[in-house]
Design a protein around this motif. Structure first.
Motif, PDB file in Angstrom:
ATOM      1  N   TYR A  71      37.163  38.732  90.597  1.00  0.00           N
ATOM      2  CA  TYR A  71      37.574  38.852  89.211  1.00  0.00           C
ATOM      3  C   TYR A  71      36.388  38.591  88.298  1.00  0.00           C
ATOM      4  O   TYR A  71      35.442  37.892  88.663  1.00  0.00           O
ATOM      5  N   GLN A 107      35.601  37.175  84.270  1.00  0.00           N
ATOM      6  CA  GLN A 107      36.159  36.516  83.093  1.00  0.00           C
ATOM      7  C   GLN A 107      35.090  36.451  82.008  1.00  0.00           C
ATOM      8  O   GLN A 107      34.032  35.846  82.198  1.00  0.00           O
ATOM      9  N   GLY A 153      36.280  32.851  76.886  1.00  0.00           N
ATOM     10  CA  GLY A 153      37.507  32.735  76.100  1.00  0.00           C
ATOM     11  C   GLY A 153      38.590  33.723  76.443  1.00  0.00           C
ATOM     12  O   GLY A 153      39.629  33.753  75.784  1.00  0.00           O
ATOM     13  N   LYS A 154      38.358  34.526  77.459  1.00  0.00           N
ATOM     14  CA  LYS A 154      39.309  35.581  77.814  1.00  0.00           C
ATOM     15  C   LYS A 154      39.965  35.314  79.160  1.00  0.00           C
ATOM     16  O   LYS A 154      39.633  34.369  79.863  1.00  0.00           O
ATOM     17  N   SER A 155      40.894  36.197  79.485  1.00  0.00           N
ATOM     18  CA  SER A 155      41.599  36.084  80.754  1.00  0.00           C
ATOM     19  C   SER A 155      40.780  36.723  81.877  1.00  0.00           C
ATOM     20  O   SER A 155      39.638  37.120  81.679  1.00  0.00           O
ATOM     21  N   LEU A 156      41.384  36.823  83.057  1.00  0.00           N
ATOM     22  CA  LEU A 156      40.687  37.368  84.209  1.00  0.00           C
ATOM     23  C   LEU A 156      41.017  38.844  84.394  1.00  0.00           C
ATOM     24  O   LEU A 156      42.165  39.257  84.264  1.00  0.00           O
TER      25      LEU A 156
END
Lengths: 113, 111
Positions: free
Chosen positions: B35, B37, B40-43
């Protein structure tokens, strides 16, 4: 197509207050659902996972709980928040019954004061 | 307890260079995921590796899996600034599709 919604995006709560974070998935049936926590600058810690309605497994002992009242709804709760509960909470889903990647929501940034 | 370790934890590299991120895990598994990232964000899912010897490539990134060595690699070719992010590997332990994430590798590509 499948989508995952998580809210709220940001939350500031005082110590000792309750918590409820909600996650819903659209476009799929009987998904596996997950709650993770990510402390600042750290990796992801699996908190709870669910393979079906009412079926919740906990990975770590804590003052958090999870519930799955509907097939595509996953809720993370606490009766009394601790300072150590601060972090970035992520909900994820995967296709039930087989090995597949997990798809993540946008996350909730929780700050405890 | 299943452990997933990545190295390096931090990587600063110049644009145009090549480098490899390593992911070691402590238990038998033939399912590994990578993944990305952004801060400050999602995966975001990058690769799914489901068998020994699996190799997947997307743009400047290539992932491979050696289940006998319990090792996966993420190779970066001719890095560009847009690749700056934190990269996580995750191992799938069982039929519950429970993932155990590595520590993450924070990559910074310098112009």
């Amino acid at each position: 197509s499948q989508t995952i919604h998580q809210w709220p995006a940001t939350l500031v709560q005082p110590v000792g207050s309750p918590l409820s974070l909600e996650c819903t998935v659209e476009g799929t049936s009987n998904p596996n659902l997950y709650w993770y926590r990510q402390a600042a600058g750290r990796g992801l810690q699996l908190l709870f996972y669910s393979v079906g309605i009412g079926q919740i497994s906990s990975e770590v002992p804590q003052n958090l709980s999870a519930s799955r009242p509907q097939d595509r709804q996953f809720i993370l709760s606490s009766k009394k928040l601790l300072l150590s509960d601060s972090g970035f909470y992520l909900c994820a889903w995967s296709v039930g019954g087989k090995a597949s990647t997990q798809h993540f929501g946008d996350g909730t940034r929780l700050s405890i004061l | 307890e299943l452990k997933v370790e990545q190295n390096p934890l931090f990587l600063s590299m110049q644009e145009g260079k090549n480098y490899t991120i390593y992911c070691n895990y402590s238990t038998t598994s033939d399912r590994l995921y990578w993944y990305r990232q952004d801060p400050g964000k999602s995966l975001e899912s990058l690769f799914v590796l489901l068998s020994n010897g699996a190799v997947k490539q997307e743009g400047r990134l290539m992932a491979s899996l050696d289940t006998k060595a319990r090792l996966s690699t993420l190779h970066i070719t001719a890095a560009v600034h847009d690749l700056s992010a934190t990269y996580f590997c995750a191992v799938d332990r069982s039929t519950g599709n429970q993932f155990y994430f590595g520590t993450g590798t924070s990559l910074t590509v310098i112009p």
